[in-house]
Design an enzyme around this catalytic site. Structure first.
Site, mmCIF file in Angstrom:
data_model
loop_
_atom_site.group_PDB
_atom_site.id
_atom_site.type_symbol
_atom_site.label_atom_id
_atom_site.label_comp_id
_atom_site.label_asym_id
_atom_site.label_seq_id
_atom_site.Cartn_x
_atom_site.Cartn_y
_atom_site.Cartn_z
ATOM 1 N N HIS A 1 -16.980 -92.995 32.584
ATOM 2 C CA HIS A 1 -16.843 -91.919 31.596
ATOM 3 C C HIS A 1 -17.389 -90.600 32.127
ATOM 4 O O HIS A 1 -18.077 -89.842 31.432
ATOM 5 C CB HIS A 1 -17.526 -92.290 30.274
ATOM 6 C CG HIS A 1 -16.932 -91.582 29.096
ATOM 7 N ND1 HIS A 1 -17.380 -90.354 28.663
ATOM 8 C CD2 HIS A 1 -15.919 -91.915 28.258
ATOM 9 C CE1 HIS A 1 -16.688 -89.970 27.617
ATOM 10 N NE2 HIS A 1 -15.781 -90.907 27.345
ATOM 11 N N ASP B 1 -11.346 -95.025 21.801
ATOM 12 C CA ASP B 1 -11.919 -94.791 23.125
ATOM 13 C C ASP B 1 -13.311 -95.407 23.259
ATOM 14 O O ASP B 1 -14.019 -95.625 22.272
ATOM 15 C CB ASP B 1 -12.058 -93.290 23.385
ATOM 16 C CG ASP B 1 -10.734 -92.610 23.684
ATOM 17 O OD1 ASP B 1 -9.680 -93.261 23.563
ATOM 18 O OD2 ASP B 1 -10.772 -91.406 24.035
ATOM 19 N N HIS C 1 -9.679 -95.552 30.746
ATOM 20 C CA HIS C 1 -10.480 -94.404 30.312
ATOM 21 C C HIS C 1 -11.572 -94.081 31.330
ATOM 22 O O HIS C 1 -12.605 -93.511 30.979
ATOM 23 C CB HIS C 1 -11.085 -94.699 28.941
ATOM 24 C CG HIS C 1 -11.608 -93.496 28.201
ATOM 25 N ND1 HIS C 1 -10.938 -92.294 28.138
ATOM 26 C CD2 HIS C 1 -12.749 -93.323 27.470
ATOM 27 C CE1 HIS C 1 -11.633 -91.438 27.414
ATOM 28 N NE2 HIS C 1 -12.745 -92.032 27.001
ATOM 29 N N HIS D 1 -13.176 -93.680 18.072
ATOM 30 C CA HIS D 1 -14.012 -94.341 19.078
ATOM 31 C C HIS D 1 -14.506 -95.686 18.560
ATOM 32 O O HIS D 1 -14.944 -95.795 17.414
ATOM 33 C CB HIS D 1 -15.210 -93.461 19.451
ATOM 34 C CG HIS D 1 -14.832 -92.185 20.117
ATOM 35 N ND1 HIS D 1 -14.354 -91.090 19.421
ATOM 36 C CD2 HIS D 1 -14.832 -91.829 21.431
ATOM 37 C CE1 HIS D 1 -14.084 -90.108 20.279
ATOM 38 N NE2 HIS D 1 -14.365 -90.532 21.495
#
Length: 211
Positions: free
Chosen positions: A86, A31, A82, A177
């Site tokens: 964020h 991510d 995503h 990540h």
């Protein structure tokens, strides 16, 4: 053409949390990228071992580093949406979520024209209305079965590797990540994990296509 969620082959609103493949299979997902240092380093590791992964892209970072999105796609990896900035989307109404996911999709399309984006993962795992919106846009909501807290402050690589080796289960989806901070420990842990799992008879694959 994106799949129609009203058909049996379309995405569902249920989170995908496994590979759907029996035996010692595992899917790696990353991510918050792309990141100009961590993403290329991870791609080098994955290429060295012939492993495919899912990269869930942060829209602002896509616009900043479109060449990395193209590299991810060119090397056979799969993309996820995503969100654009964020944000925590869990309290947003469906229309606002849809606008955000579409803006992110447009950024990805501009960076890598024609690249499929079959998955959506909510920032912070805060889902709210996002599974229904994502499915309606042709994306399967992507969860996970193992997260090892590699975000800020990131644990040392040795600790991350321990958590990964102790936590991985057959058919699991691992959340890691490649952006959002210093991910050098994640890169090192993955570089050590992948050959160990391969030597132990594990197969790296992708998450299931539907929940």
């Amino acid at each position: 053409m994106r799949p129609d969620p009203s058909t049996p082959d379309g995405p569902t609103t249920r989170l995908v949390e496994g590979t759907g493949v029996p035996g010692r299979t595992v899917a790696l997902t990353f991510d918050d990228g792309p990141h100009p240092v961590s993403t290329p380093a991870l791609l080098d590791v994955l290429a060295r071992h012939g492993v495919r992964a899912v990269f869930c892209l942060w829209g602002d970072h896509v616009r900043a580093h479109p060449e990395l999105v193209r590299r991810v796609v060119a090397e056979g990896h799969v993309l996820g949406n995503h969100s654009m900035h964020h944000d925590d989307l869990s309290g947003w109404d469906a229309d606002r979520v849809r606008d955000d996911l579409r803006e992110t999709a447009e950024a990805i399309e501009a960076a890598a024209p024609g690249a499929p984006v079959p998955y959506f993962r909510a920032p912070f795992g805060a889902w709210g209305a996002t599974p229904e919106v994502a499915a309606g846009l042709g994306m399967q909501p992507l969860g996970w079965s193992l997260e090892v807290a590699d975000w800020d402050p990131p644990p040392p690589a040795d600790e991350l590797l321990r958590r990964l080796e102790e936590g991985v289960t057959p058919g699991g989806v691992v959340l890691l990540h490649d952006g959002g901070g210093d991910r050098s420990a994640t890169v090192e842990a993955v570089s050590r994990l992948v050959p160990r799992l391969l030597a132990a008879g594990w197969t790296f694959t992708l998450p299931a296509g539907r929940g």
